[in-house]
Design a protein around this motif. Structure first.
Motif, PDB file in Angstrom:
ATOM      1  N   VAL A 283     -26.207 -39.909  -8.829  1.00  0.00           N
ATOM      2  CA  VAL A 283     -24.622 -40.149  -9.519  1.00  0.00           C
ATOM      3  C   VAL A 283     -24.045 -39.278  -8.884  1.00  0.00           C
ATOM      4  N   PRO A 284     -22.703 -39.712  -9.378  1.00  0.00           N
ATOM      5  CA  PRO A 284     -21.673 -39.235  -9.034  1.00  0.00           C
ATOM      6  C   PRO A 284     -21.517 -38.107 -10.016  1.00  0.00           C
ATOM      7  N   SER A 285     -20.535 -36.658  -9.612  1.00  0.00           N
ATOM      8  CA  SER A 285     -20.847 -35.780 -10.866  1.00  0.00           C
ATOM      9  C   SER A 285     -20.249 -35.530 -11.672  1.00  0.00           C
ATOM     10  N   PRO A 286     -19.691 -37.232 -12.420  1.00  0.00           N
ATOM     11  CA  PRO A 286     -19.618 -36.934 -13.729  1.00  0.00           C
ATOM     12  C   PRO A 286     -19.969 -37.589 -14.211  1.00  0.00           C
ATOM     13  N   PHE A 287     -21.018 -38.377 -14.122  1.00  0.00           N
ATOM     14  CA  PHE A 287     -21.903 -39.426 -15.429  1.00  0.00           C
ATOM     15  C   PHE A 287     -23.446 -38.257 -14.757  1.00  0.00           C
ATOM     16  N   ALA A 288     -22.708 -37.096 -13.987  1.00  0.00           N
ATOM     17  CA  ALA A 288     -25.072 -36.814 -13.299  1.00  0.00           C
ATOM     18  C   ALA A 288     -25.668 -36.376 -14.549  1.00  0.00           C
ATOM     19  N   SER A 289     -24.733 -35.603 -15.606  1.00  0.00           N
ATOM     20  CA  SER A 289     -25.627 -34.955 -16.881  1.00  0.00           C
ATOM     21  C   SER A 289     -26.234 -36.454 -17.524  1.00  0.00           C
ATOM     22  N   ASP A 290     -25.212 -37.243 -18.094  1.00  0.00           N
ATOM     23  CA  ASP A 290     -25.989 -37.966 -18.472  1.00  0.00           C
ATOM     24  C   ASP A 290     -27.356 -38.834 -17.927  1.00  0.00           C
ATOM     25  N   ALA A 291     -27.355 -38.933 -16.849  1.00  0.00           N
ATOM     26  CA  ALA A 291     -28.438 -38.909 -16.030  1.00  0.00           C
ATOM     27  C   ALA A 291     -29.737 -38.342 -16.348  1.00  0.00           C
ATOM     28  N   ILE A 292     -29.766 -36.711 -15.855  1.00  0.00           N
ATOM     29  CA  ILE A 292     -30.431 -36.232 -16.352  1.00  0.00           C
ATOM     30  C   ILE A 292     -31.113 -36.736 -17.484  1.00  0.00           C
TER      31      ILE A 292
ATOM     32  N   GLU B  24     -41.447 -37.090 -16.161  1.00  0.00           N
ATOM     33  CA  GLU B  24     -42.100 -35.600 -15.251  1.00  0.00           C
ATOM     34  C   GLU B  24     -41.119 -34.915 -14.870  1.00  0.00           C
ATOM     35  N   VAL B  25     -40.973 -35.295 -13.839  1.00  0.00           N
ATOM     36  CA  VAL B  25     -40.322 -34.156 -12.894  1.00  0.00           C
ATOM     37  C   VAL B  25     -39.009 -34.967 -12.452  1.00  0.00           C
ATOM     38  N   ILE B  26     -37.460 -34.389 -12.873  1.00  0.00           N
ATOM     39  CA  ILE B  26     -36.316 -35.004 -12.228  1.00  0.00           C
ATOM     40  C   ILE B  26     -35.973 -33.922 -11.392  1.00  0.00           C
ATOM     41  N   VAL B  27     -35.500 -35.083 -10.084  1.00  0.00           N
ATOM     42  CA  VAL B  27     -34.672 -34.632  -9.178  1.00  0.00           C
ATOM     43  C   VAL B  27     -33.409 -34.690  -9.201  1.00  0.00           C
ATOM     44  N   CYS B  28     -32.431 -33.388  -9.051  1.00  0.00           N
ATOM     45  CA  CYS B  28     -30.937 -34.249  -9.528  1.00  0.00           C
ATOM     46  C   CYS B  28     -30.205 -33.712  -8.130  1.00  0.00           C
ATOM     47  N   ILE B  29     -29.866 -34.577  -7.837  1.00  0.00           N
ATOM     48  CA  ILE B  29     -29.039 -34.099  -5.761  1.00  0.00           C
ATOM     49  C   ILE B  29     -27.738 -33.621  -6.168  1.00  0.00           C
ATOM     50  N   THR B  30     -27.199 -34.348  -7.055  1.00  0.00           N
ATOM     51  CA  THR B  30     -26.319 -34.379  -7.668  1.00  0.00           C
ATOM     52  C   THR B  30     -25.265 -33.113  -7.488  1.00  0.00           C
ATOM     53  N   GLU B  31     -24.036 -32.380  -6.675  1.00  0.00           N
ATOM     54  CA  GLU B  31     -23.346 -31.554  -7.004  1.00  0.00           C
ATOM     55  C   GLU B  31     -21.912 -31.609  -7.900  1.00  0.00           C
ATOM     56  N   GLY B  32     -21.881 -30.567  -8.337  1.00  0.00           N
ATOM     57  CA  GLY B  32     -20.335 -30.353  -9.009  1.00  0.00           C
ATOM     58  C   GLY B  32     -20.999 -31.015 -10.458  1.00  0.00           C
ATOM     59  N   ILE B  33     -22.099 -30.548 -11.057  1.00  0.00           N
ATOM     60  CA  ILE B  33     -21.619 -30.704 -12.534  1.00  0.00           C
ATOM     61  C   ILE B  33     -21.423 -29.557 -13.204  1.00  0.00           C
ATOM     62  N   PRO B  34     -20.547 -29.759 -14.242  1.00  0.00           N
ATOM     63  CA  PRO B  34     -19.979 -28.726 -14.809  1.00  0.00           C
ATOM     64  C   PRO B  34     -20.952 -27.951 -15.821  1.00  0.00           C
ATOM     65  N   VAL B  35     -21.505 -26.321 -15.841  1.00  0.00           N
ATOM     66  CA  VAL B  35     -21.807 -25.239 -15.721  1.00  0.00           C
ATOM     67  C   VAL B  35     -22.558 -25.794 -18.137  1.00  0.00           C
TER      68      VAL B  35
ATOM     69  N   ILE C 229     -34.065 -25.533  -4.976  1.00  0.00           N
ATOM     70  CA  ILE C 229     -33.987 -25.816  -6.299  1.00  0.00           C
ATOM     71  C   ILE C 229     -32.647 -25.584  -6.853  1.00  0.00           C
ATOM     72  N   GLY C 230     -32.003 -25.739  -5.488  1.00  0.00           N
ATOM     73  CA  GLY C 230     -30.633 -25.529  -5.668  1.00  0.00           C
ATOM     74  C   GLY C 230     -29.478 -24.089  -5.930  1.00  0.00           C
ATOM     75  N   GLY C 231     -28.600 -25.317  -5.737  1.00  0.00           N
ATOM     76  CA  GLY C 231     -27.327 -23.398  -5.668  1.00  0.00           C
ATOM     77  C   GLY C 231     -26.637 -22.752  -6.351  1.00  0.00           C
ATOM     78  N   ASP C 232     -26.244 -24.128  -7.922  1.00  0.00           N
ATOM     79  CA  ASP C 232     -26.152 -23.672  -8.843  1.00  0.00           C
ATOM     80  C   ASP C 232     -26.012 -22.209  -9.741  1.00  0.00           C
ATOM     81  N   SER C 233     -25.329 -22.002 -10.201  1.00  0.00           N
ATOM     82  CA  SER C 233     -25.633 -20.865 -11.615  1.00  0.00           C
ATOM     83  C   SER C 233     -26.375 -20.893 -12.472  1.00  0.00           C
ATOM     84  N   VAL C 234     -26.598 -22.334 -13.080  1.00  0.00           N
ATOM     85  CA  VAL C 234     -27.543 -22.465 -14.531  1.00  0.00           C
ATOM     86  C   VAL C 234     -28.291 -23.996 -13.453  1.00  0.00           C
ATOM     87  N   ILE C 235     -29.703 -23.151 -13.443  1.00  0.00           N
ATOM     88  CA  ILE C 235     -30.257 -24.837 -12.641  1.00  0.00           C
ATOM     89  C   ILE C 235     -31.423 -25.127 -14.274  1.00  0.00           C
ATOM     90  N   GLY C 236     -32.257 -26.211 -12.956  1.00  0.00           N
ATOM     91  CA  GLY C 236     -33.794 -26.244 -14.322  1.00  0.00           C
ATOM     92  C   GLY C 236     -34.243 -25.631 -13.558  1.00  0.00           C
TER      93      GLY C 236
END
Length: 291
Positions: free
Chosen positions: A73-82, A91-102, A179-186
């Motif tokens: 899902v595009p980043s503006p809506f991805a946190s809602d998708a999670i 059980e397991v959620i994998v989020c590919i989207t980048e650019g989700i706000p910290v 696991i992803g390259g963001d500063s806050v991850i799952g």
């Protein structure tokens, strides 16, 4: 055994009907992953690639028994998708989207502590278990051989590079987790490491870290306290990175001396982890350690 996923999982694709979603869903199907449903609000009732699409995750879970979700899902809506998947008890959620706000990720991270779901990502390539299943965007061609080497990585491309070297030397992969390259991850490196150490089929673990943050240090200090018998090999990307500048990933910024590559490598070495200085030597180091 693989970790987190196996051939029996039922995968839902959030954002299946978009360009990225369609392309990677087709790749996952070709790999043998069981894709049971897609989720795109307003497109419920339609079928794409032979997969039924639903308006909500809750509806998709109820109709398909889906227990794993992957988010394109595009980043503006991805946190809602999670959040939607968390509340549907996926059980397991994998989020590919980048650019989700910290700030969004901090809320999600806090919520995950009280829920059943575990999250991989965001801004990650996903999870793959050769000959079983793939959830995400890892290249099918590299991960052909099942085996006993587990991979945990903060970098997508270095995951593929390491796997390619390992397979060319005659070994196989049990599971690879980006696991992803963001500063806050799952899920953290330590949490994935714990699963690999418990997994009877994984005999050796490759950890690919990078500058910034303390994920690798946390894992190394935890390992030091264990009576760990499985060899762990690590490469840290960004050894020549200047302090204070973001390098590629949002999480790859050195803010304190402890977050530099050299300090991380020293701490790991003290914890009994085999250090690789160049990514070109990851496969050969696995070979040397196992012989």
């Amino acid at each position: 055994m693989s970790i987190l996923i196996d051939k029996n999982i039922k995968v839902l694709v959030q954002g299946l009907t978009g360009k990225e979603g369609l392309f990677h869903t087709e790749q996952m199907i070709n790999y043998g992953t069981s894709i049971v449903g897609g989720v795109t609000p307003g497109k419920g009732g339609k079928t794409y690639l032979g997969v039924p699409v639903f308006n909500t995750v809750e509806e998709a879970v109820k109709n398909t028994g889906g227990n794993v979700s992957v988010i394109f899902v595009p980043s503006p809506f991805a946190s809602d998708a999670i959040l939607e998947s968390i509340f549907a008890n996926v059980e397991v959620i994998v989020c590919i989207t980048e650019g989700i706000p910290v700030s969004d990720m901090i809320i999600i991270k806090h919520l995950l502590k009280e829920k059943k779901s575990c999250l991989i990502g965001p801004n990650c390539p996903g999870i793959i278990s050769p000959e079983e299943s793939k959830v995400g965007i890892m290249p099918n061609s590299v991960f052909r051989k099942k085996g006993k080497i587990g991979i945990i990585s903060r970098s997508g491309t270095l995951t593929y590079e390491a796997a390619d070297q390992i397979v060319k030397l005659g070994y196989g992969i049990s599971t690879a987790v980006g696991i992803g390259g963001d500063s806050v991850i799952g899920m953290s490196i330590k949490e994935i490491m714990e699963l690999f150490l418990e997994d009877q089929e994984t005999e050796c673990i490759v950890m690919i870290g990078e500058i910034g943050g303390k994920l690798e240090i946390e894992a190394a200090e935890w390992i030091k306290k264990l009576n760990n018998q499985k060899p762990i090999i690590s490469f840290i990307a960004g050894q020549t990175a200047p302090k204070g500048r973001t390098m590629g990933h949002a999480g790859a910024i050195i803010e304190k001396k402890i977050e530099t590559a050299q300090v991380k490598m020293n701490i790991m070495k003290e914890s009994g982890i085999h250090i690789v200085k160049s990514p070109a030597n990851i496969g050969m180091t696995v070979y040397e350690v196992l012989h």
